[in-house]
Design an enzyme around this catalytic site. Structure first.
Site, PDB file in Angstrom:
ATOM      1  CG  ASN A 213      -0.225  -0.064   2.510  1.00 29.85           C
ATOM      2  OD1 ASN A 213       0.489   0.867   2.859  1.00 29.85           O
ATOM      3  ND2 ASN A 213      -0.371  -1.159   3.249  1.00 29.85           N
ATOM      4  CG  ASP A 282      -6.755  -5.069   6.297  1.00 26.77           C
ATOM      5  OD1 ASP A 282      -6.326  -5.011   7.455  1.00 26.77           O
ATOM      6  OD2 ASP A 282      -7.313  -4.106   5.722  1.00 26.77           O
ATOM      7  CE  LYS A 292       7.632 -12.555 -14.314  1.00 22.64           C
ATOM      8  NZ  LYS A 292       8.295 -11.957 -15.456  1.00 22.64           N
ATOM      9  CG  ASP A 311      -5.599  -6.561  14.262  1.00 20.36           C
ATOM     10  OD1 ASP A 311      -4.666  -5.894  14.769  1.00 20.36           O
ATOM     11  OD2 ASP A 311      -6.675  -6.058  13.924  1.00 20.36           O
ATOM     12  CG  PHE A 332      -1.585   5.690  13.838  1.00 21.82           C
ATOM     13  CD1 PHE A 332      -0.892   5.664  15.038  1.00 21.82           C
ATOM     14  CD2 PHE A 332      -1.531   6.844  13.059  1.00 21.82           C
ATOM     15  CE1 PHE A 332      -0.159   6.764  15.457  1.00 21.82           C
ATOM     16  CE2 PHE A 332      -0.796   7.948  13.471  1.00 21.82           C
ATOM     17  CZ  PHE A 332      -0.116   7.909  14.670  1.00 21.82           C
ATOM     18  CE  LYS A 350      -7.387  -2.628  14.469  1.00 27.56           C
ATOM     19  NZ  LYS A 350      -6.588  -3.504  13.626  1.00 27.56           N
TER      20      LYS A 350
HETATM   21  N1  CTP Z   1      -2.962  -3.237  12.510  1.00 21.34           N
HETATM   22  C1  CTP Z   1      -2.157  -4.280  12.888  1.00 21.34           C
HETATM   23  N2  CTP Z   1      -2.221  -5.470  12.224  1.00 21.34           N
HETATM   24  C2  CTP Z   1      -3.082  -5.639  11.190  1.00 21.34           C
HETATM   25  C3  CTP Z   1      -3.914  -4.577  10.793  1.00 21.34           C
HETATM   26  C4  CTP Z   1      -3.832  -3.388  11.482  1.00 21.34           C
HETATM   27  O1  CTP Z   1      -1.372  -4.126  13.821  1.00 21.34           O
HETATM   28  N3  CTP Z   1      -3.120  -6.778  10.560  1.00 21.34           N
HETATM   29  C5  CTP Z   1      -2.915  -1.993  13.273  1.00 21.34           C
HETATM   30  C6  CTP Z   1      -2.379  -0.813  12.517  1.00 21.34           C
HETATM   31  O2  CTP Z   1      -0.991  -0.679  12.710  1.00 21.34           O
HETATM   32  C7  CTP Z   1      -3.143   0.346  13.130  1.00 21.34           C
HETATM   33  C8  CTP Z   1      -4.482  -0.280  13.477  1.00 21.34           C
HETATM   34  O3  CTP Z   1      -4.248  -1.668  13.598  1.00 21.34           O
HETATM   35  O4  CTP Z   1      -2.580   0.769  14.347  1.00 21.34           O
HETATM   36  C9  CTP Z   1      -5.579  -0.029  12.480  1.00 21.34           C
HETATM   37  O5  CTP Z   1      -5.142  -0.313  11.186  1.00 21.34           O
HETATM   38  P1  CTP Z   1      -6.083  -0.082   9.936  1.00 21.34           P
HETATM   39  O6  CTP Z   1      -5.416  -0.658   8.736  1.00 21.34           O
HETATM   40  O7  CTP Z   1      -6.538   1.338   9.886  1.00 21.34           O
HETATM   41  O8  CTP Z   1      -7.344  -0.906  10.370  1.00 21.34           O
HETATM   42  P2  CTP Z   1      -7.803  -2.364  10.077  1.00 21.34           P
HETATM   43  O9  CTP Z   1      -7.635  -3.178  11.309  1.00 21.34           O
HETATM   44  O10 CTP Z   1      -7.135  -2.866   8.856  1.00 21.34           O
HETATM   45  O11 CTP Z   1      -9.361  -2.139   9.842  1.00 21.34           O
HETATM   46  P3  CTP Z   1     -10.162  -1.741   8.489  1.00 21.34           P
HETATM   47  O12 CTP Z   1      -9.647  -2.619   7.412  1.00 21.34           O
HETATM   48  O13 CTP Z   1     -11.570  -1.998   8.878  1.00 21.34           O
HETATM   49  O14 CTP Z   1      -9.946  -0.289   8.264  1.00 21.34           O
END
Ligand code: CTP
Length: 407
Positions: A213, A282, A292, A311, A332, A350
């Site tokens: 990303n 995610d 490849k 997560d 965040f 969270k």
């Molecule tokens: N985060 C994490 N591990 C993941 C996903 C997220 O530690 N697999 C943490 C990020 O570092 C951030 C927070 O969770 O502090 C929220 O991340 P974000 O990407 O905004 O949220 P998601 O949990 O992915 O939720 P959504 O997809 O619904 O926005």
């Protein structure tokens, strides 16, 4: 950014090839808003002329304790009393020995000795040949001056003017600038061990492709820097980014979410504050191909299956130490819309005491941002500013929460 606005620095040069770097350091200090009074030893004047430093600092350079320009003829008193800090760069082996002995037969060592030690800090940026640096006499003198209250900055490692390679190079001007800025920062996180995740993760599809990303890592790196400036011991777990490591921060590079989780789990037992700024992917491809994936000419596109990544933040927040209040977790939320609603819901999901919301597409890759701090009581905005400024404000906010927790 004018990080040294209002600060008056006495920049002392003792003899060494690194005097050429002091000219740039002088410029950098002034660029950050400091006023600089240069004082040179006789040896320093063999390496660079006072003319250069007068032009760069906009002030006449002092070199002699007999300088009659001062009405009271006491430059050592006047110059040391008006300083917010005295920085000796380069600081030669001989000058360290003079400080260790309390010698006072030249203006620079005289003003170091005469400085009001409680009020005017003395910072030393050593510069010398590696053998001189390693010599027991130098190390003994360094230990003595540190015990007497001086702050001895690190030396760099690498090629030396003499043709040898090793420890003893003076830090680069920008590194010295960072050290000075950090020195003046209030030590609100002293004694804390802070772990920060930053950047995106990269989830491999095959050996040459993957999904990732647009996170640049800049916010997380700025937070790591601000935490270190605030006196914390900081470890930064970074996904693939092109951002320089802040000085004094331990950096662990990872690629995928699973690698990030492993690095975090390894560090977390020693940590008191966890700040998850990383934009963790995610999902990851269910099975990365070891070779490849080739087009087969049929026009058929490959079908990718995904599985959910762990997560990291939620896991850490559910750990016994976090639940017991021994580990403070900050999450965040990078959102594209409805920031307050999403951030509030995410904080609850969270299970963290503090969640920081920002608009991802508006800030990814930029040097500025705006933050929304959401906790159990409500929310507070940190308005649009540079990531450096916001990181400091966030660190101050976290420190206040830790303080309140302790009662
Ligand atoms: N985060 C994490 N591990 C993941 C996903 C997220 O530690 N697999 C943490 C990020 O570092 C951030 C927070 O969770 O502090 C929220 O991340 P974000 O990407 O905004 O949220 P998601 O949990 O992915 O939720 P959504 O997809 O619904 O926005």
């Amino acid at each position: 950014m004018n990080e040294l606005a209002g600060k008056h620095i006495v920049l002392g040069l003792s003899g060494g090839v690194a005097c050429y770097k002091a000219a740039d350091l002088c410029r950098q200090l002034i660029k950050e808003g400091a006023t600089v009074q240069v004082v040179m030893t006789e040896a320093a004047e063999q390496f660079i002329t006072p003319v250069t430093l007068q032009a760069l600092s906009g002030r006449t350079v002092y070199g002699s304790q007999w300088d009659a320009r001062e009405p009271n003829n006491m430059p050592h008193i006047n110059l040391s009393r008006e300083a917010d800090a005295i920085l000796i760069a380069p600081c030669s082996a001989d000058f360290i020995a003079r400080l260790a002995q309390g010698r006072a037969d030249d203006l620079l060592s005289l003003l170091c000795l005469a400085r009001p030690a409680q009020r005017v800090p003395l910072l030393l940026a050593p510069a010398m040949n590696r053998e001189m640096w390693a010599h027991p006499a130098t190390q003994r003198n360094l230990a003595q001056v540190a015990q007497d209250g001086a702050t001895v900055l690190a030396v760099g490692n690498g090629d030396q003017a003499c043709g040898e390679t090793g420890d003893g190079r003076m830090l680069e001007p920008l590194e010295l600038l960072d050290e000075l800025i950090a020195f003046f920062a209030p030590k609100v996180l002293a004694g804390q061990q802070v772990l920060v995740t930053a950047g995106p993760t990269f989830e491999a599809i095959d050996p040459v492709r993957g999904i990732t990303n647009l996170s640049s890592g800049k916010m997380g790196f700025a937070i790591a820097r601000a935490a270190r400036e605030a006196g914390a011991d900081v470890t930064l777990v970074a996904g693939p980014v092109h951002v320089p490591t802040p000085r004094g921060v331990r950096r662990l590079d990872v690629r995928s979410a699973e690698e990030m989780l492993a690095a975090v789990e390894q560090q977390i037992p020693q940590v008191s504050v966890f700040i998850a700024t990383a934009a963790v992917a995610d999902w990851r491809p269910a099975a990365a191909s070891s070779q490849k994936i080739k087009k087969d000419g049929s026009g058929q596109t490959p079908v990718l299956e995904f599985v959910e990544n762990p997560d990291i933040l939620a896991r850490v927040a559910q750990s016994a130490r976090a639940q017991a209040g021994a580990l403070f977790c900050v999450g965040f939320a990078a959102e594209s819309h409805d920031l307050l609603a999403h951030a509030t819901a995410k904080r609850a999901r969270k299970g963290v005491p503090l969640l920081v919301g920002n608009i991802g597409p508006a800030t990814f890759g930029q040097d500025d941002n705006a933050l929304l701090l959401v906790d159990a009581q409500g929310h507070r905005e940190l308005p649009h500013a540079s990531k450096r400024v916001l990181a400091r404000q966030l660190v101050g906010d976290i420190a206040a929460r830790l303080q309140a927790q302790r009662g």
